[in-house]
Write a protein that holds these residues in place. Sequence first.
Motif, PDB file in Angstrom:
ATOM      1  N   THR A  63      -6.911   3.444  -2.222  1.00  0.00           N
ATOM      2  CA  THR A  63      -6.694   2.052  -1.841  1.00  0.00           C
ATOM      3  C   THR A  63      -7.725   1.087  -2.408  1.00  0.00           C
ATOM      4  O   THR A  63      -7.377   0.066  -3.009  1.00  0.00           O
TER       5      THR A  63
ATOM      6  N   SER B  79      -0.013  -2.933   4.681  1.00  0.00           N
ATOM      7  CA  SER B  79      -0.571  -1.590   4.803  1.00  0.00           C
ATOM      8  C   SER B  79       0.302  -0.597   5.540  1.00  0.00           C
ATOM      9  O   SER B  79       0.030   0.613   5.510  1.00  0.00           O
TER      10      SER B  79
ATOM     11  N   SER C 232      -8.801  -3.896   1.381  1.00  0.00           N
ATOM     12  CA  SER C 232      -7.652  -4.504   0.712  1.00  0.00           C
ATOM     13  C   SER C 232      -7.822  -6.014   0.620  1.00  0.00           C
ATOM     14  O   SER C 232      -7.644  -6.610  -0.451  1.00  0.00           O
TER      15      SER C 232
ATOM     16  N   ASP D 105       0.833  -1.194   0.000  1.00  0.00           N
ATOM     17  CA  ASP D 105       0.000   0.000   0.000  1.00  0.00           C
ATOM     18  C   ASP D 105       0.878   1.259   0.000  1.00  0.00           C
ATOM     19  O   ASP D 105       1.744   1.418   0.847  1.00  0.00           O
TER      20      ASP D 105
END
Length: 545
Positions: free
Chosen positions: A80, A299, A164, A40
């Motif tokens: 995202t 992340s 995600s 990310d």
Amino acid sequence: MIRLRTVLVAAAVLAAGCSAPSASVQPPANPSLVVVLVVDQMRYDYIERMQGRWQHGLKRLVTDGALFERNAYPYLQTVTCAGHATIGTGTFPATHGIILNAWWRGTRVASCTDDDTVNTVPYEPDAEAVGHSARELRVPTLADRIRERTPASRVVTLSIKPRSAIMLAGHGGVVTWLDDRNKWATSTAFADAPNADVQAFVAAHPRSALRDVVWERAEPADRYTGTDDAVGEGTPRGWSRTFPHPLAGAPGTTPDPFDNLWETSPYADEYLEAMAEHMVERMQLGKGEAVDYLGVSFSALDYVGHAFGPDSQEVQDTLLRLDATVGRLLDALDRTVGRGRYVVGLSADHGVAPVPEARTAAGLEAGRLLIPEILKVANDVLVKALGPGQHVARVEYTQVYLTDDARGKVAGMPGVLDRVADALAALPGVERVLLSDGLEAHRDDEDPAVRAAALSHMAGRSGQLVVLPKDYWVVSGPGAGGTTHGTHHAYDQRVPLVFFGAGIKPGRYQDASTPADLAPTLASTIGLPMPGTDGHAQTSALARP
């Protein structure tokens, strides 16, 4: 069962558990495990900056894999949920429907995965009640197609963020995330009861064991570029802007900042990697007759980058530690699945802008385009046309949403939205403003900014106006520090695309590519058709085109 390493309860040692980069091996024709890794907020230029310092997994991928050096998103809203859906499906937001992390839905903002028809299935007490799903995703993911072809295929996806994990999985599998209360969970969209293997890991490895960990630099301070307290850096609650960073926060910080600080540290990625190892081993992924799928989205870099900025020492350290973390995962796959029996695709959901204040301090143009100011300027014009009232419902990234009432009225008043657009275009930091009506017809427009907006547009989900910020201007709330992303500029769009392992021909490639090519390329290595995608298989990187 894999024992969580001491790195999760003490400062990580980069060399621990990691092998040297491997030599290229001739892969077999049919990988038994497809692995999708997402980092990310990883900008492409991080590879150029850091590869000389990497020694483990990330070095192995870019050295022994196929690296596409011109890879970039072609659309506007680089965030995202949209990025993970693009990676997962091989399509752009205008096709898959995930235009933002959240959008205005008539009376409220709802996240891309909110689903009030499903319930949370918790792995820890006190999880949130309302669940998450891929209900808003309009096309199947690579994982969905693998399961459709062979129902015996196992799908496992893991991330701190629901959006995600879900967008990499799609509509089935063992899908695990941290919910809004920082509890590990899934939902009834994926399972009626907790998965026993996930439950065993969470029970055996409580995050609270890391409370006494202090995040120190992994290397001597003089090996880091820049200063440790750069202009414009943010300050996560409980931390100062300089190393060291205790995960428990500064003494007396209330409410307890541990969960937030753990997420904003490399230890979150290390925990997730250990969970991935555990799932591969316990479920014997890649060892059955069907092709299995593992998706892991790391992340921490996103949280660190938002707070400290892309040039910070914290970002450098997160990337150093992620190199070691990915190295442990690849080593585990070598042991458990077998070297040359799995294929990996790695990309990122978006990049990030430099911290605006750092650029202005250096005498360069940059700034913050404030959401309340956008809202006020737009509403003032609408008040002149429609009378007193609040006619703008929401500003979400680049999207300006009118209320239902205002939208209905301006539909019969030609020129009103043009006047709103002109007023917004006069704001400092605005490059241009587009009306969203009819944008879907411009997906192949010669103007890259118009094309980018069109590829992010979906009628019924997008706003009525689209505000394009100037280069190095970020859309943010008042008083914000750090930085963000979500634009059509190169620092947000350009991200890595790497393939590695079975069926992949190593090298550095100049072919034009986007992250939407990841799923079709991996599908090609297992002989799986993926019709209807916006991306395409990068056949130049296939050992057997």
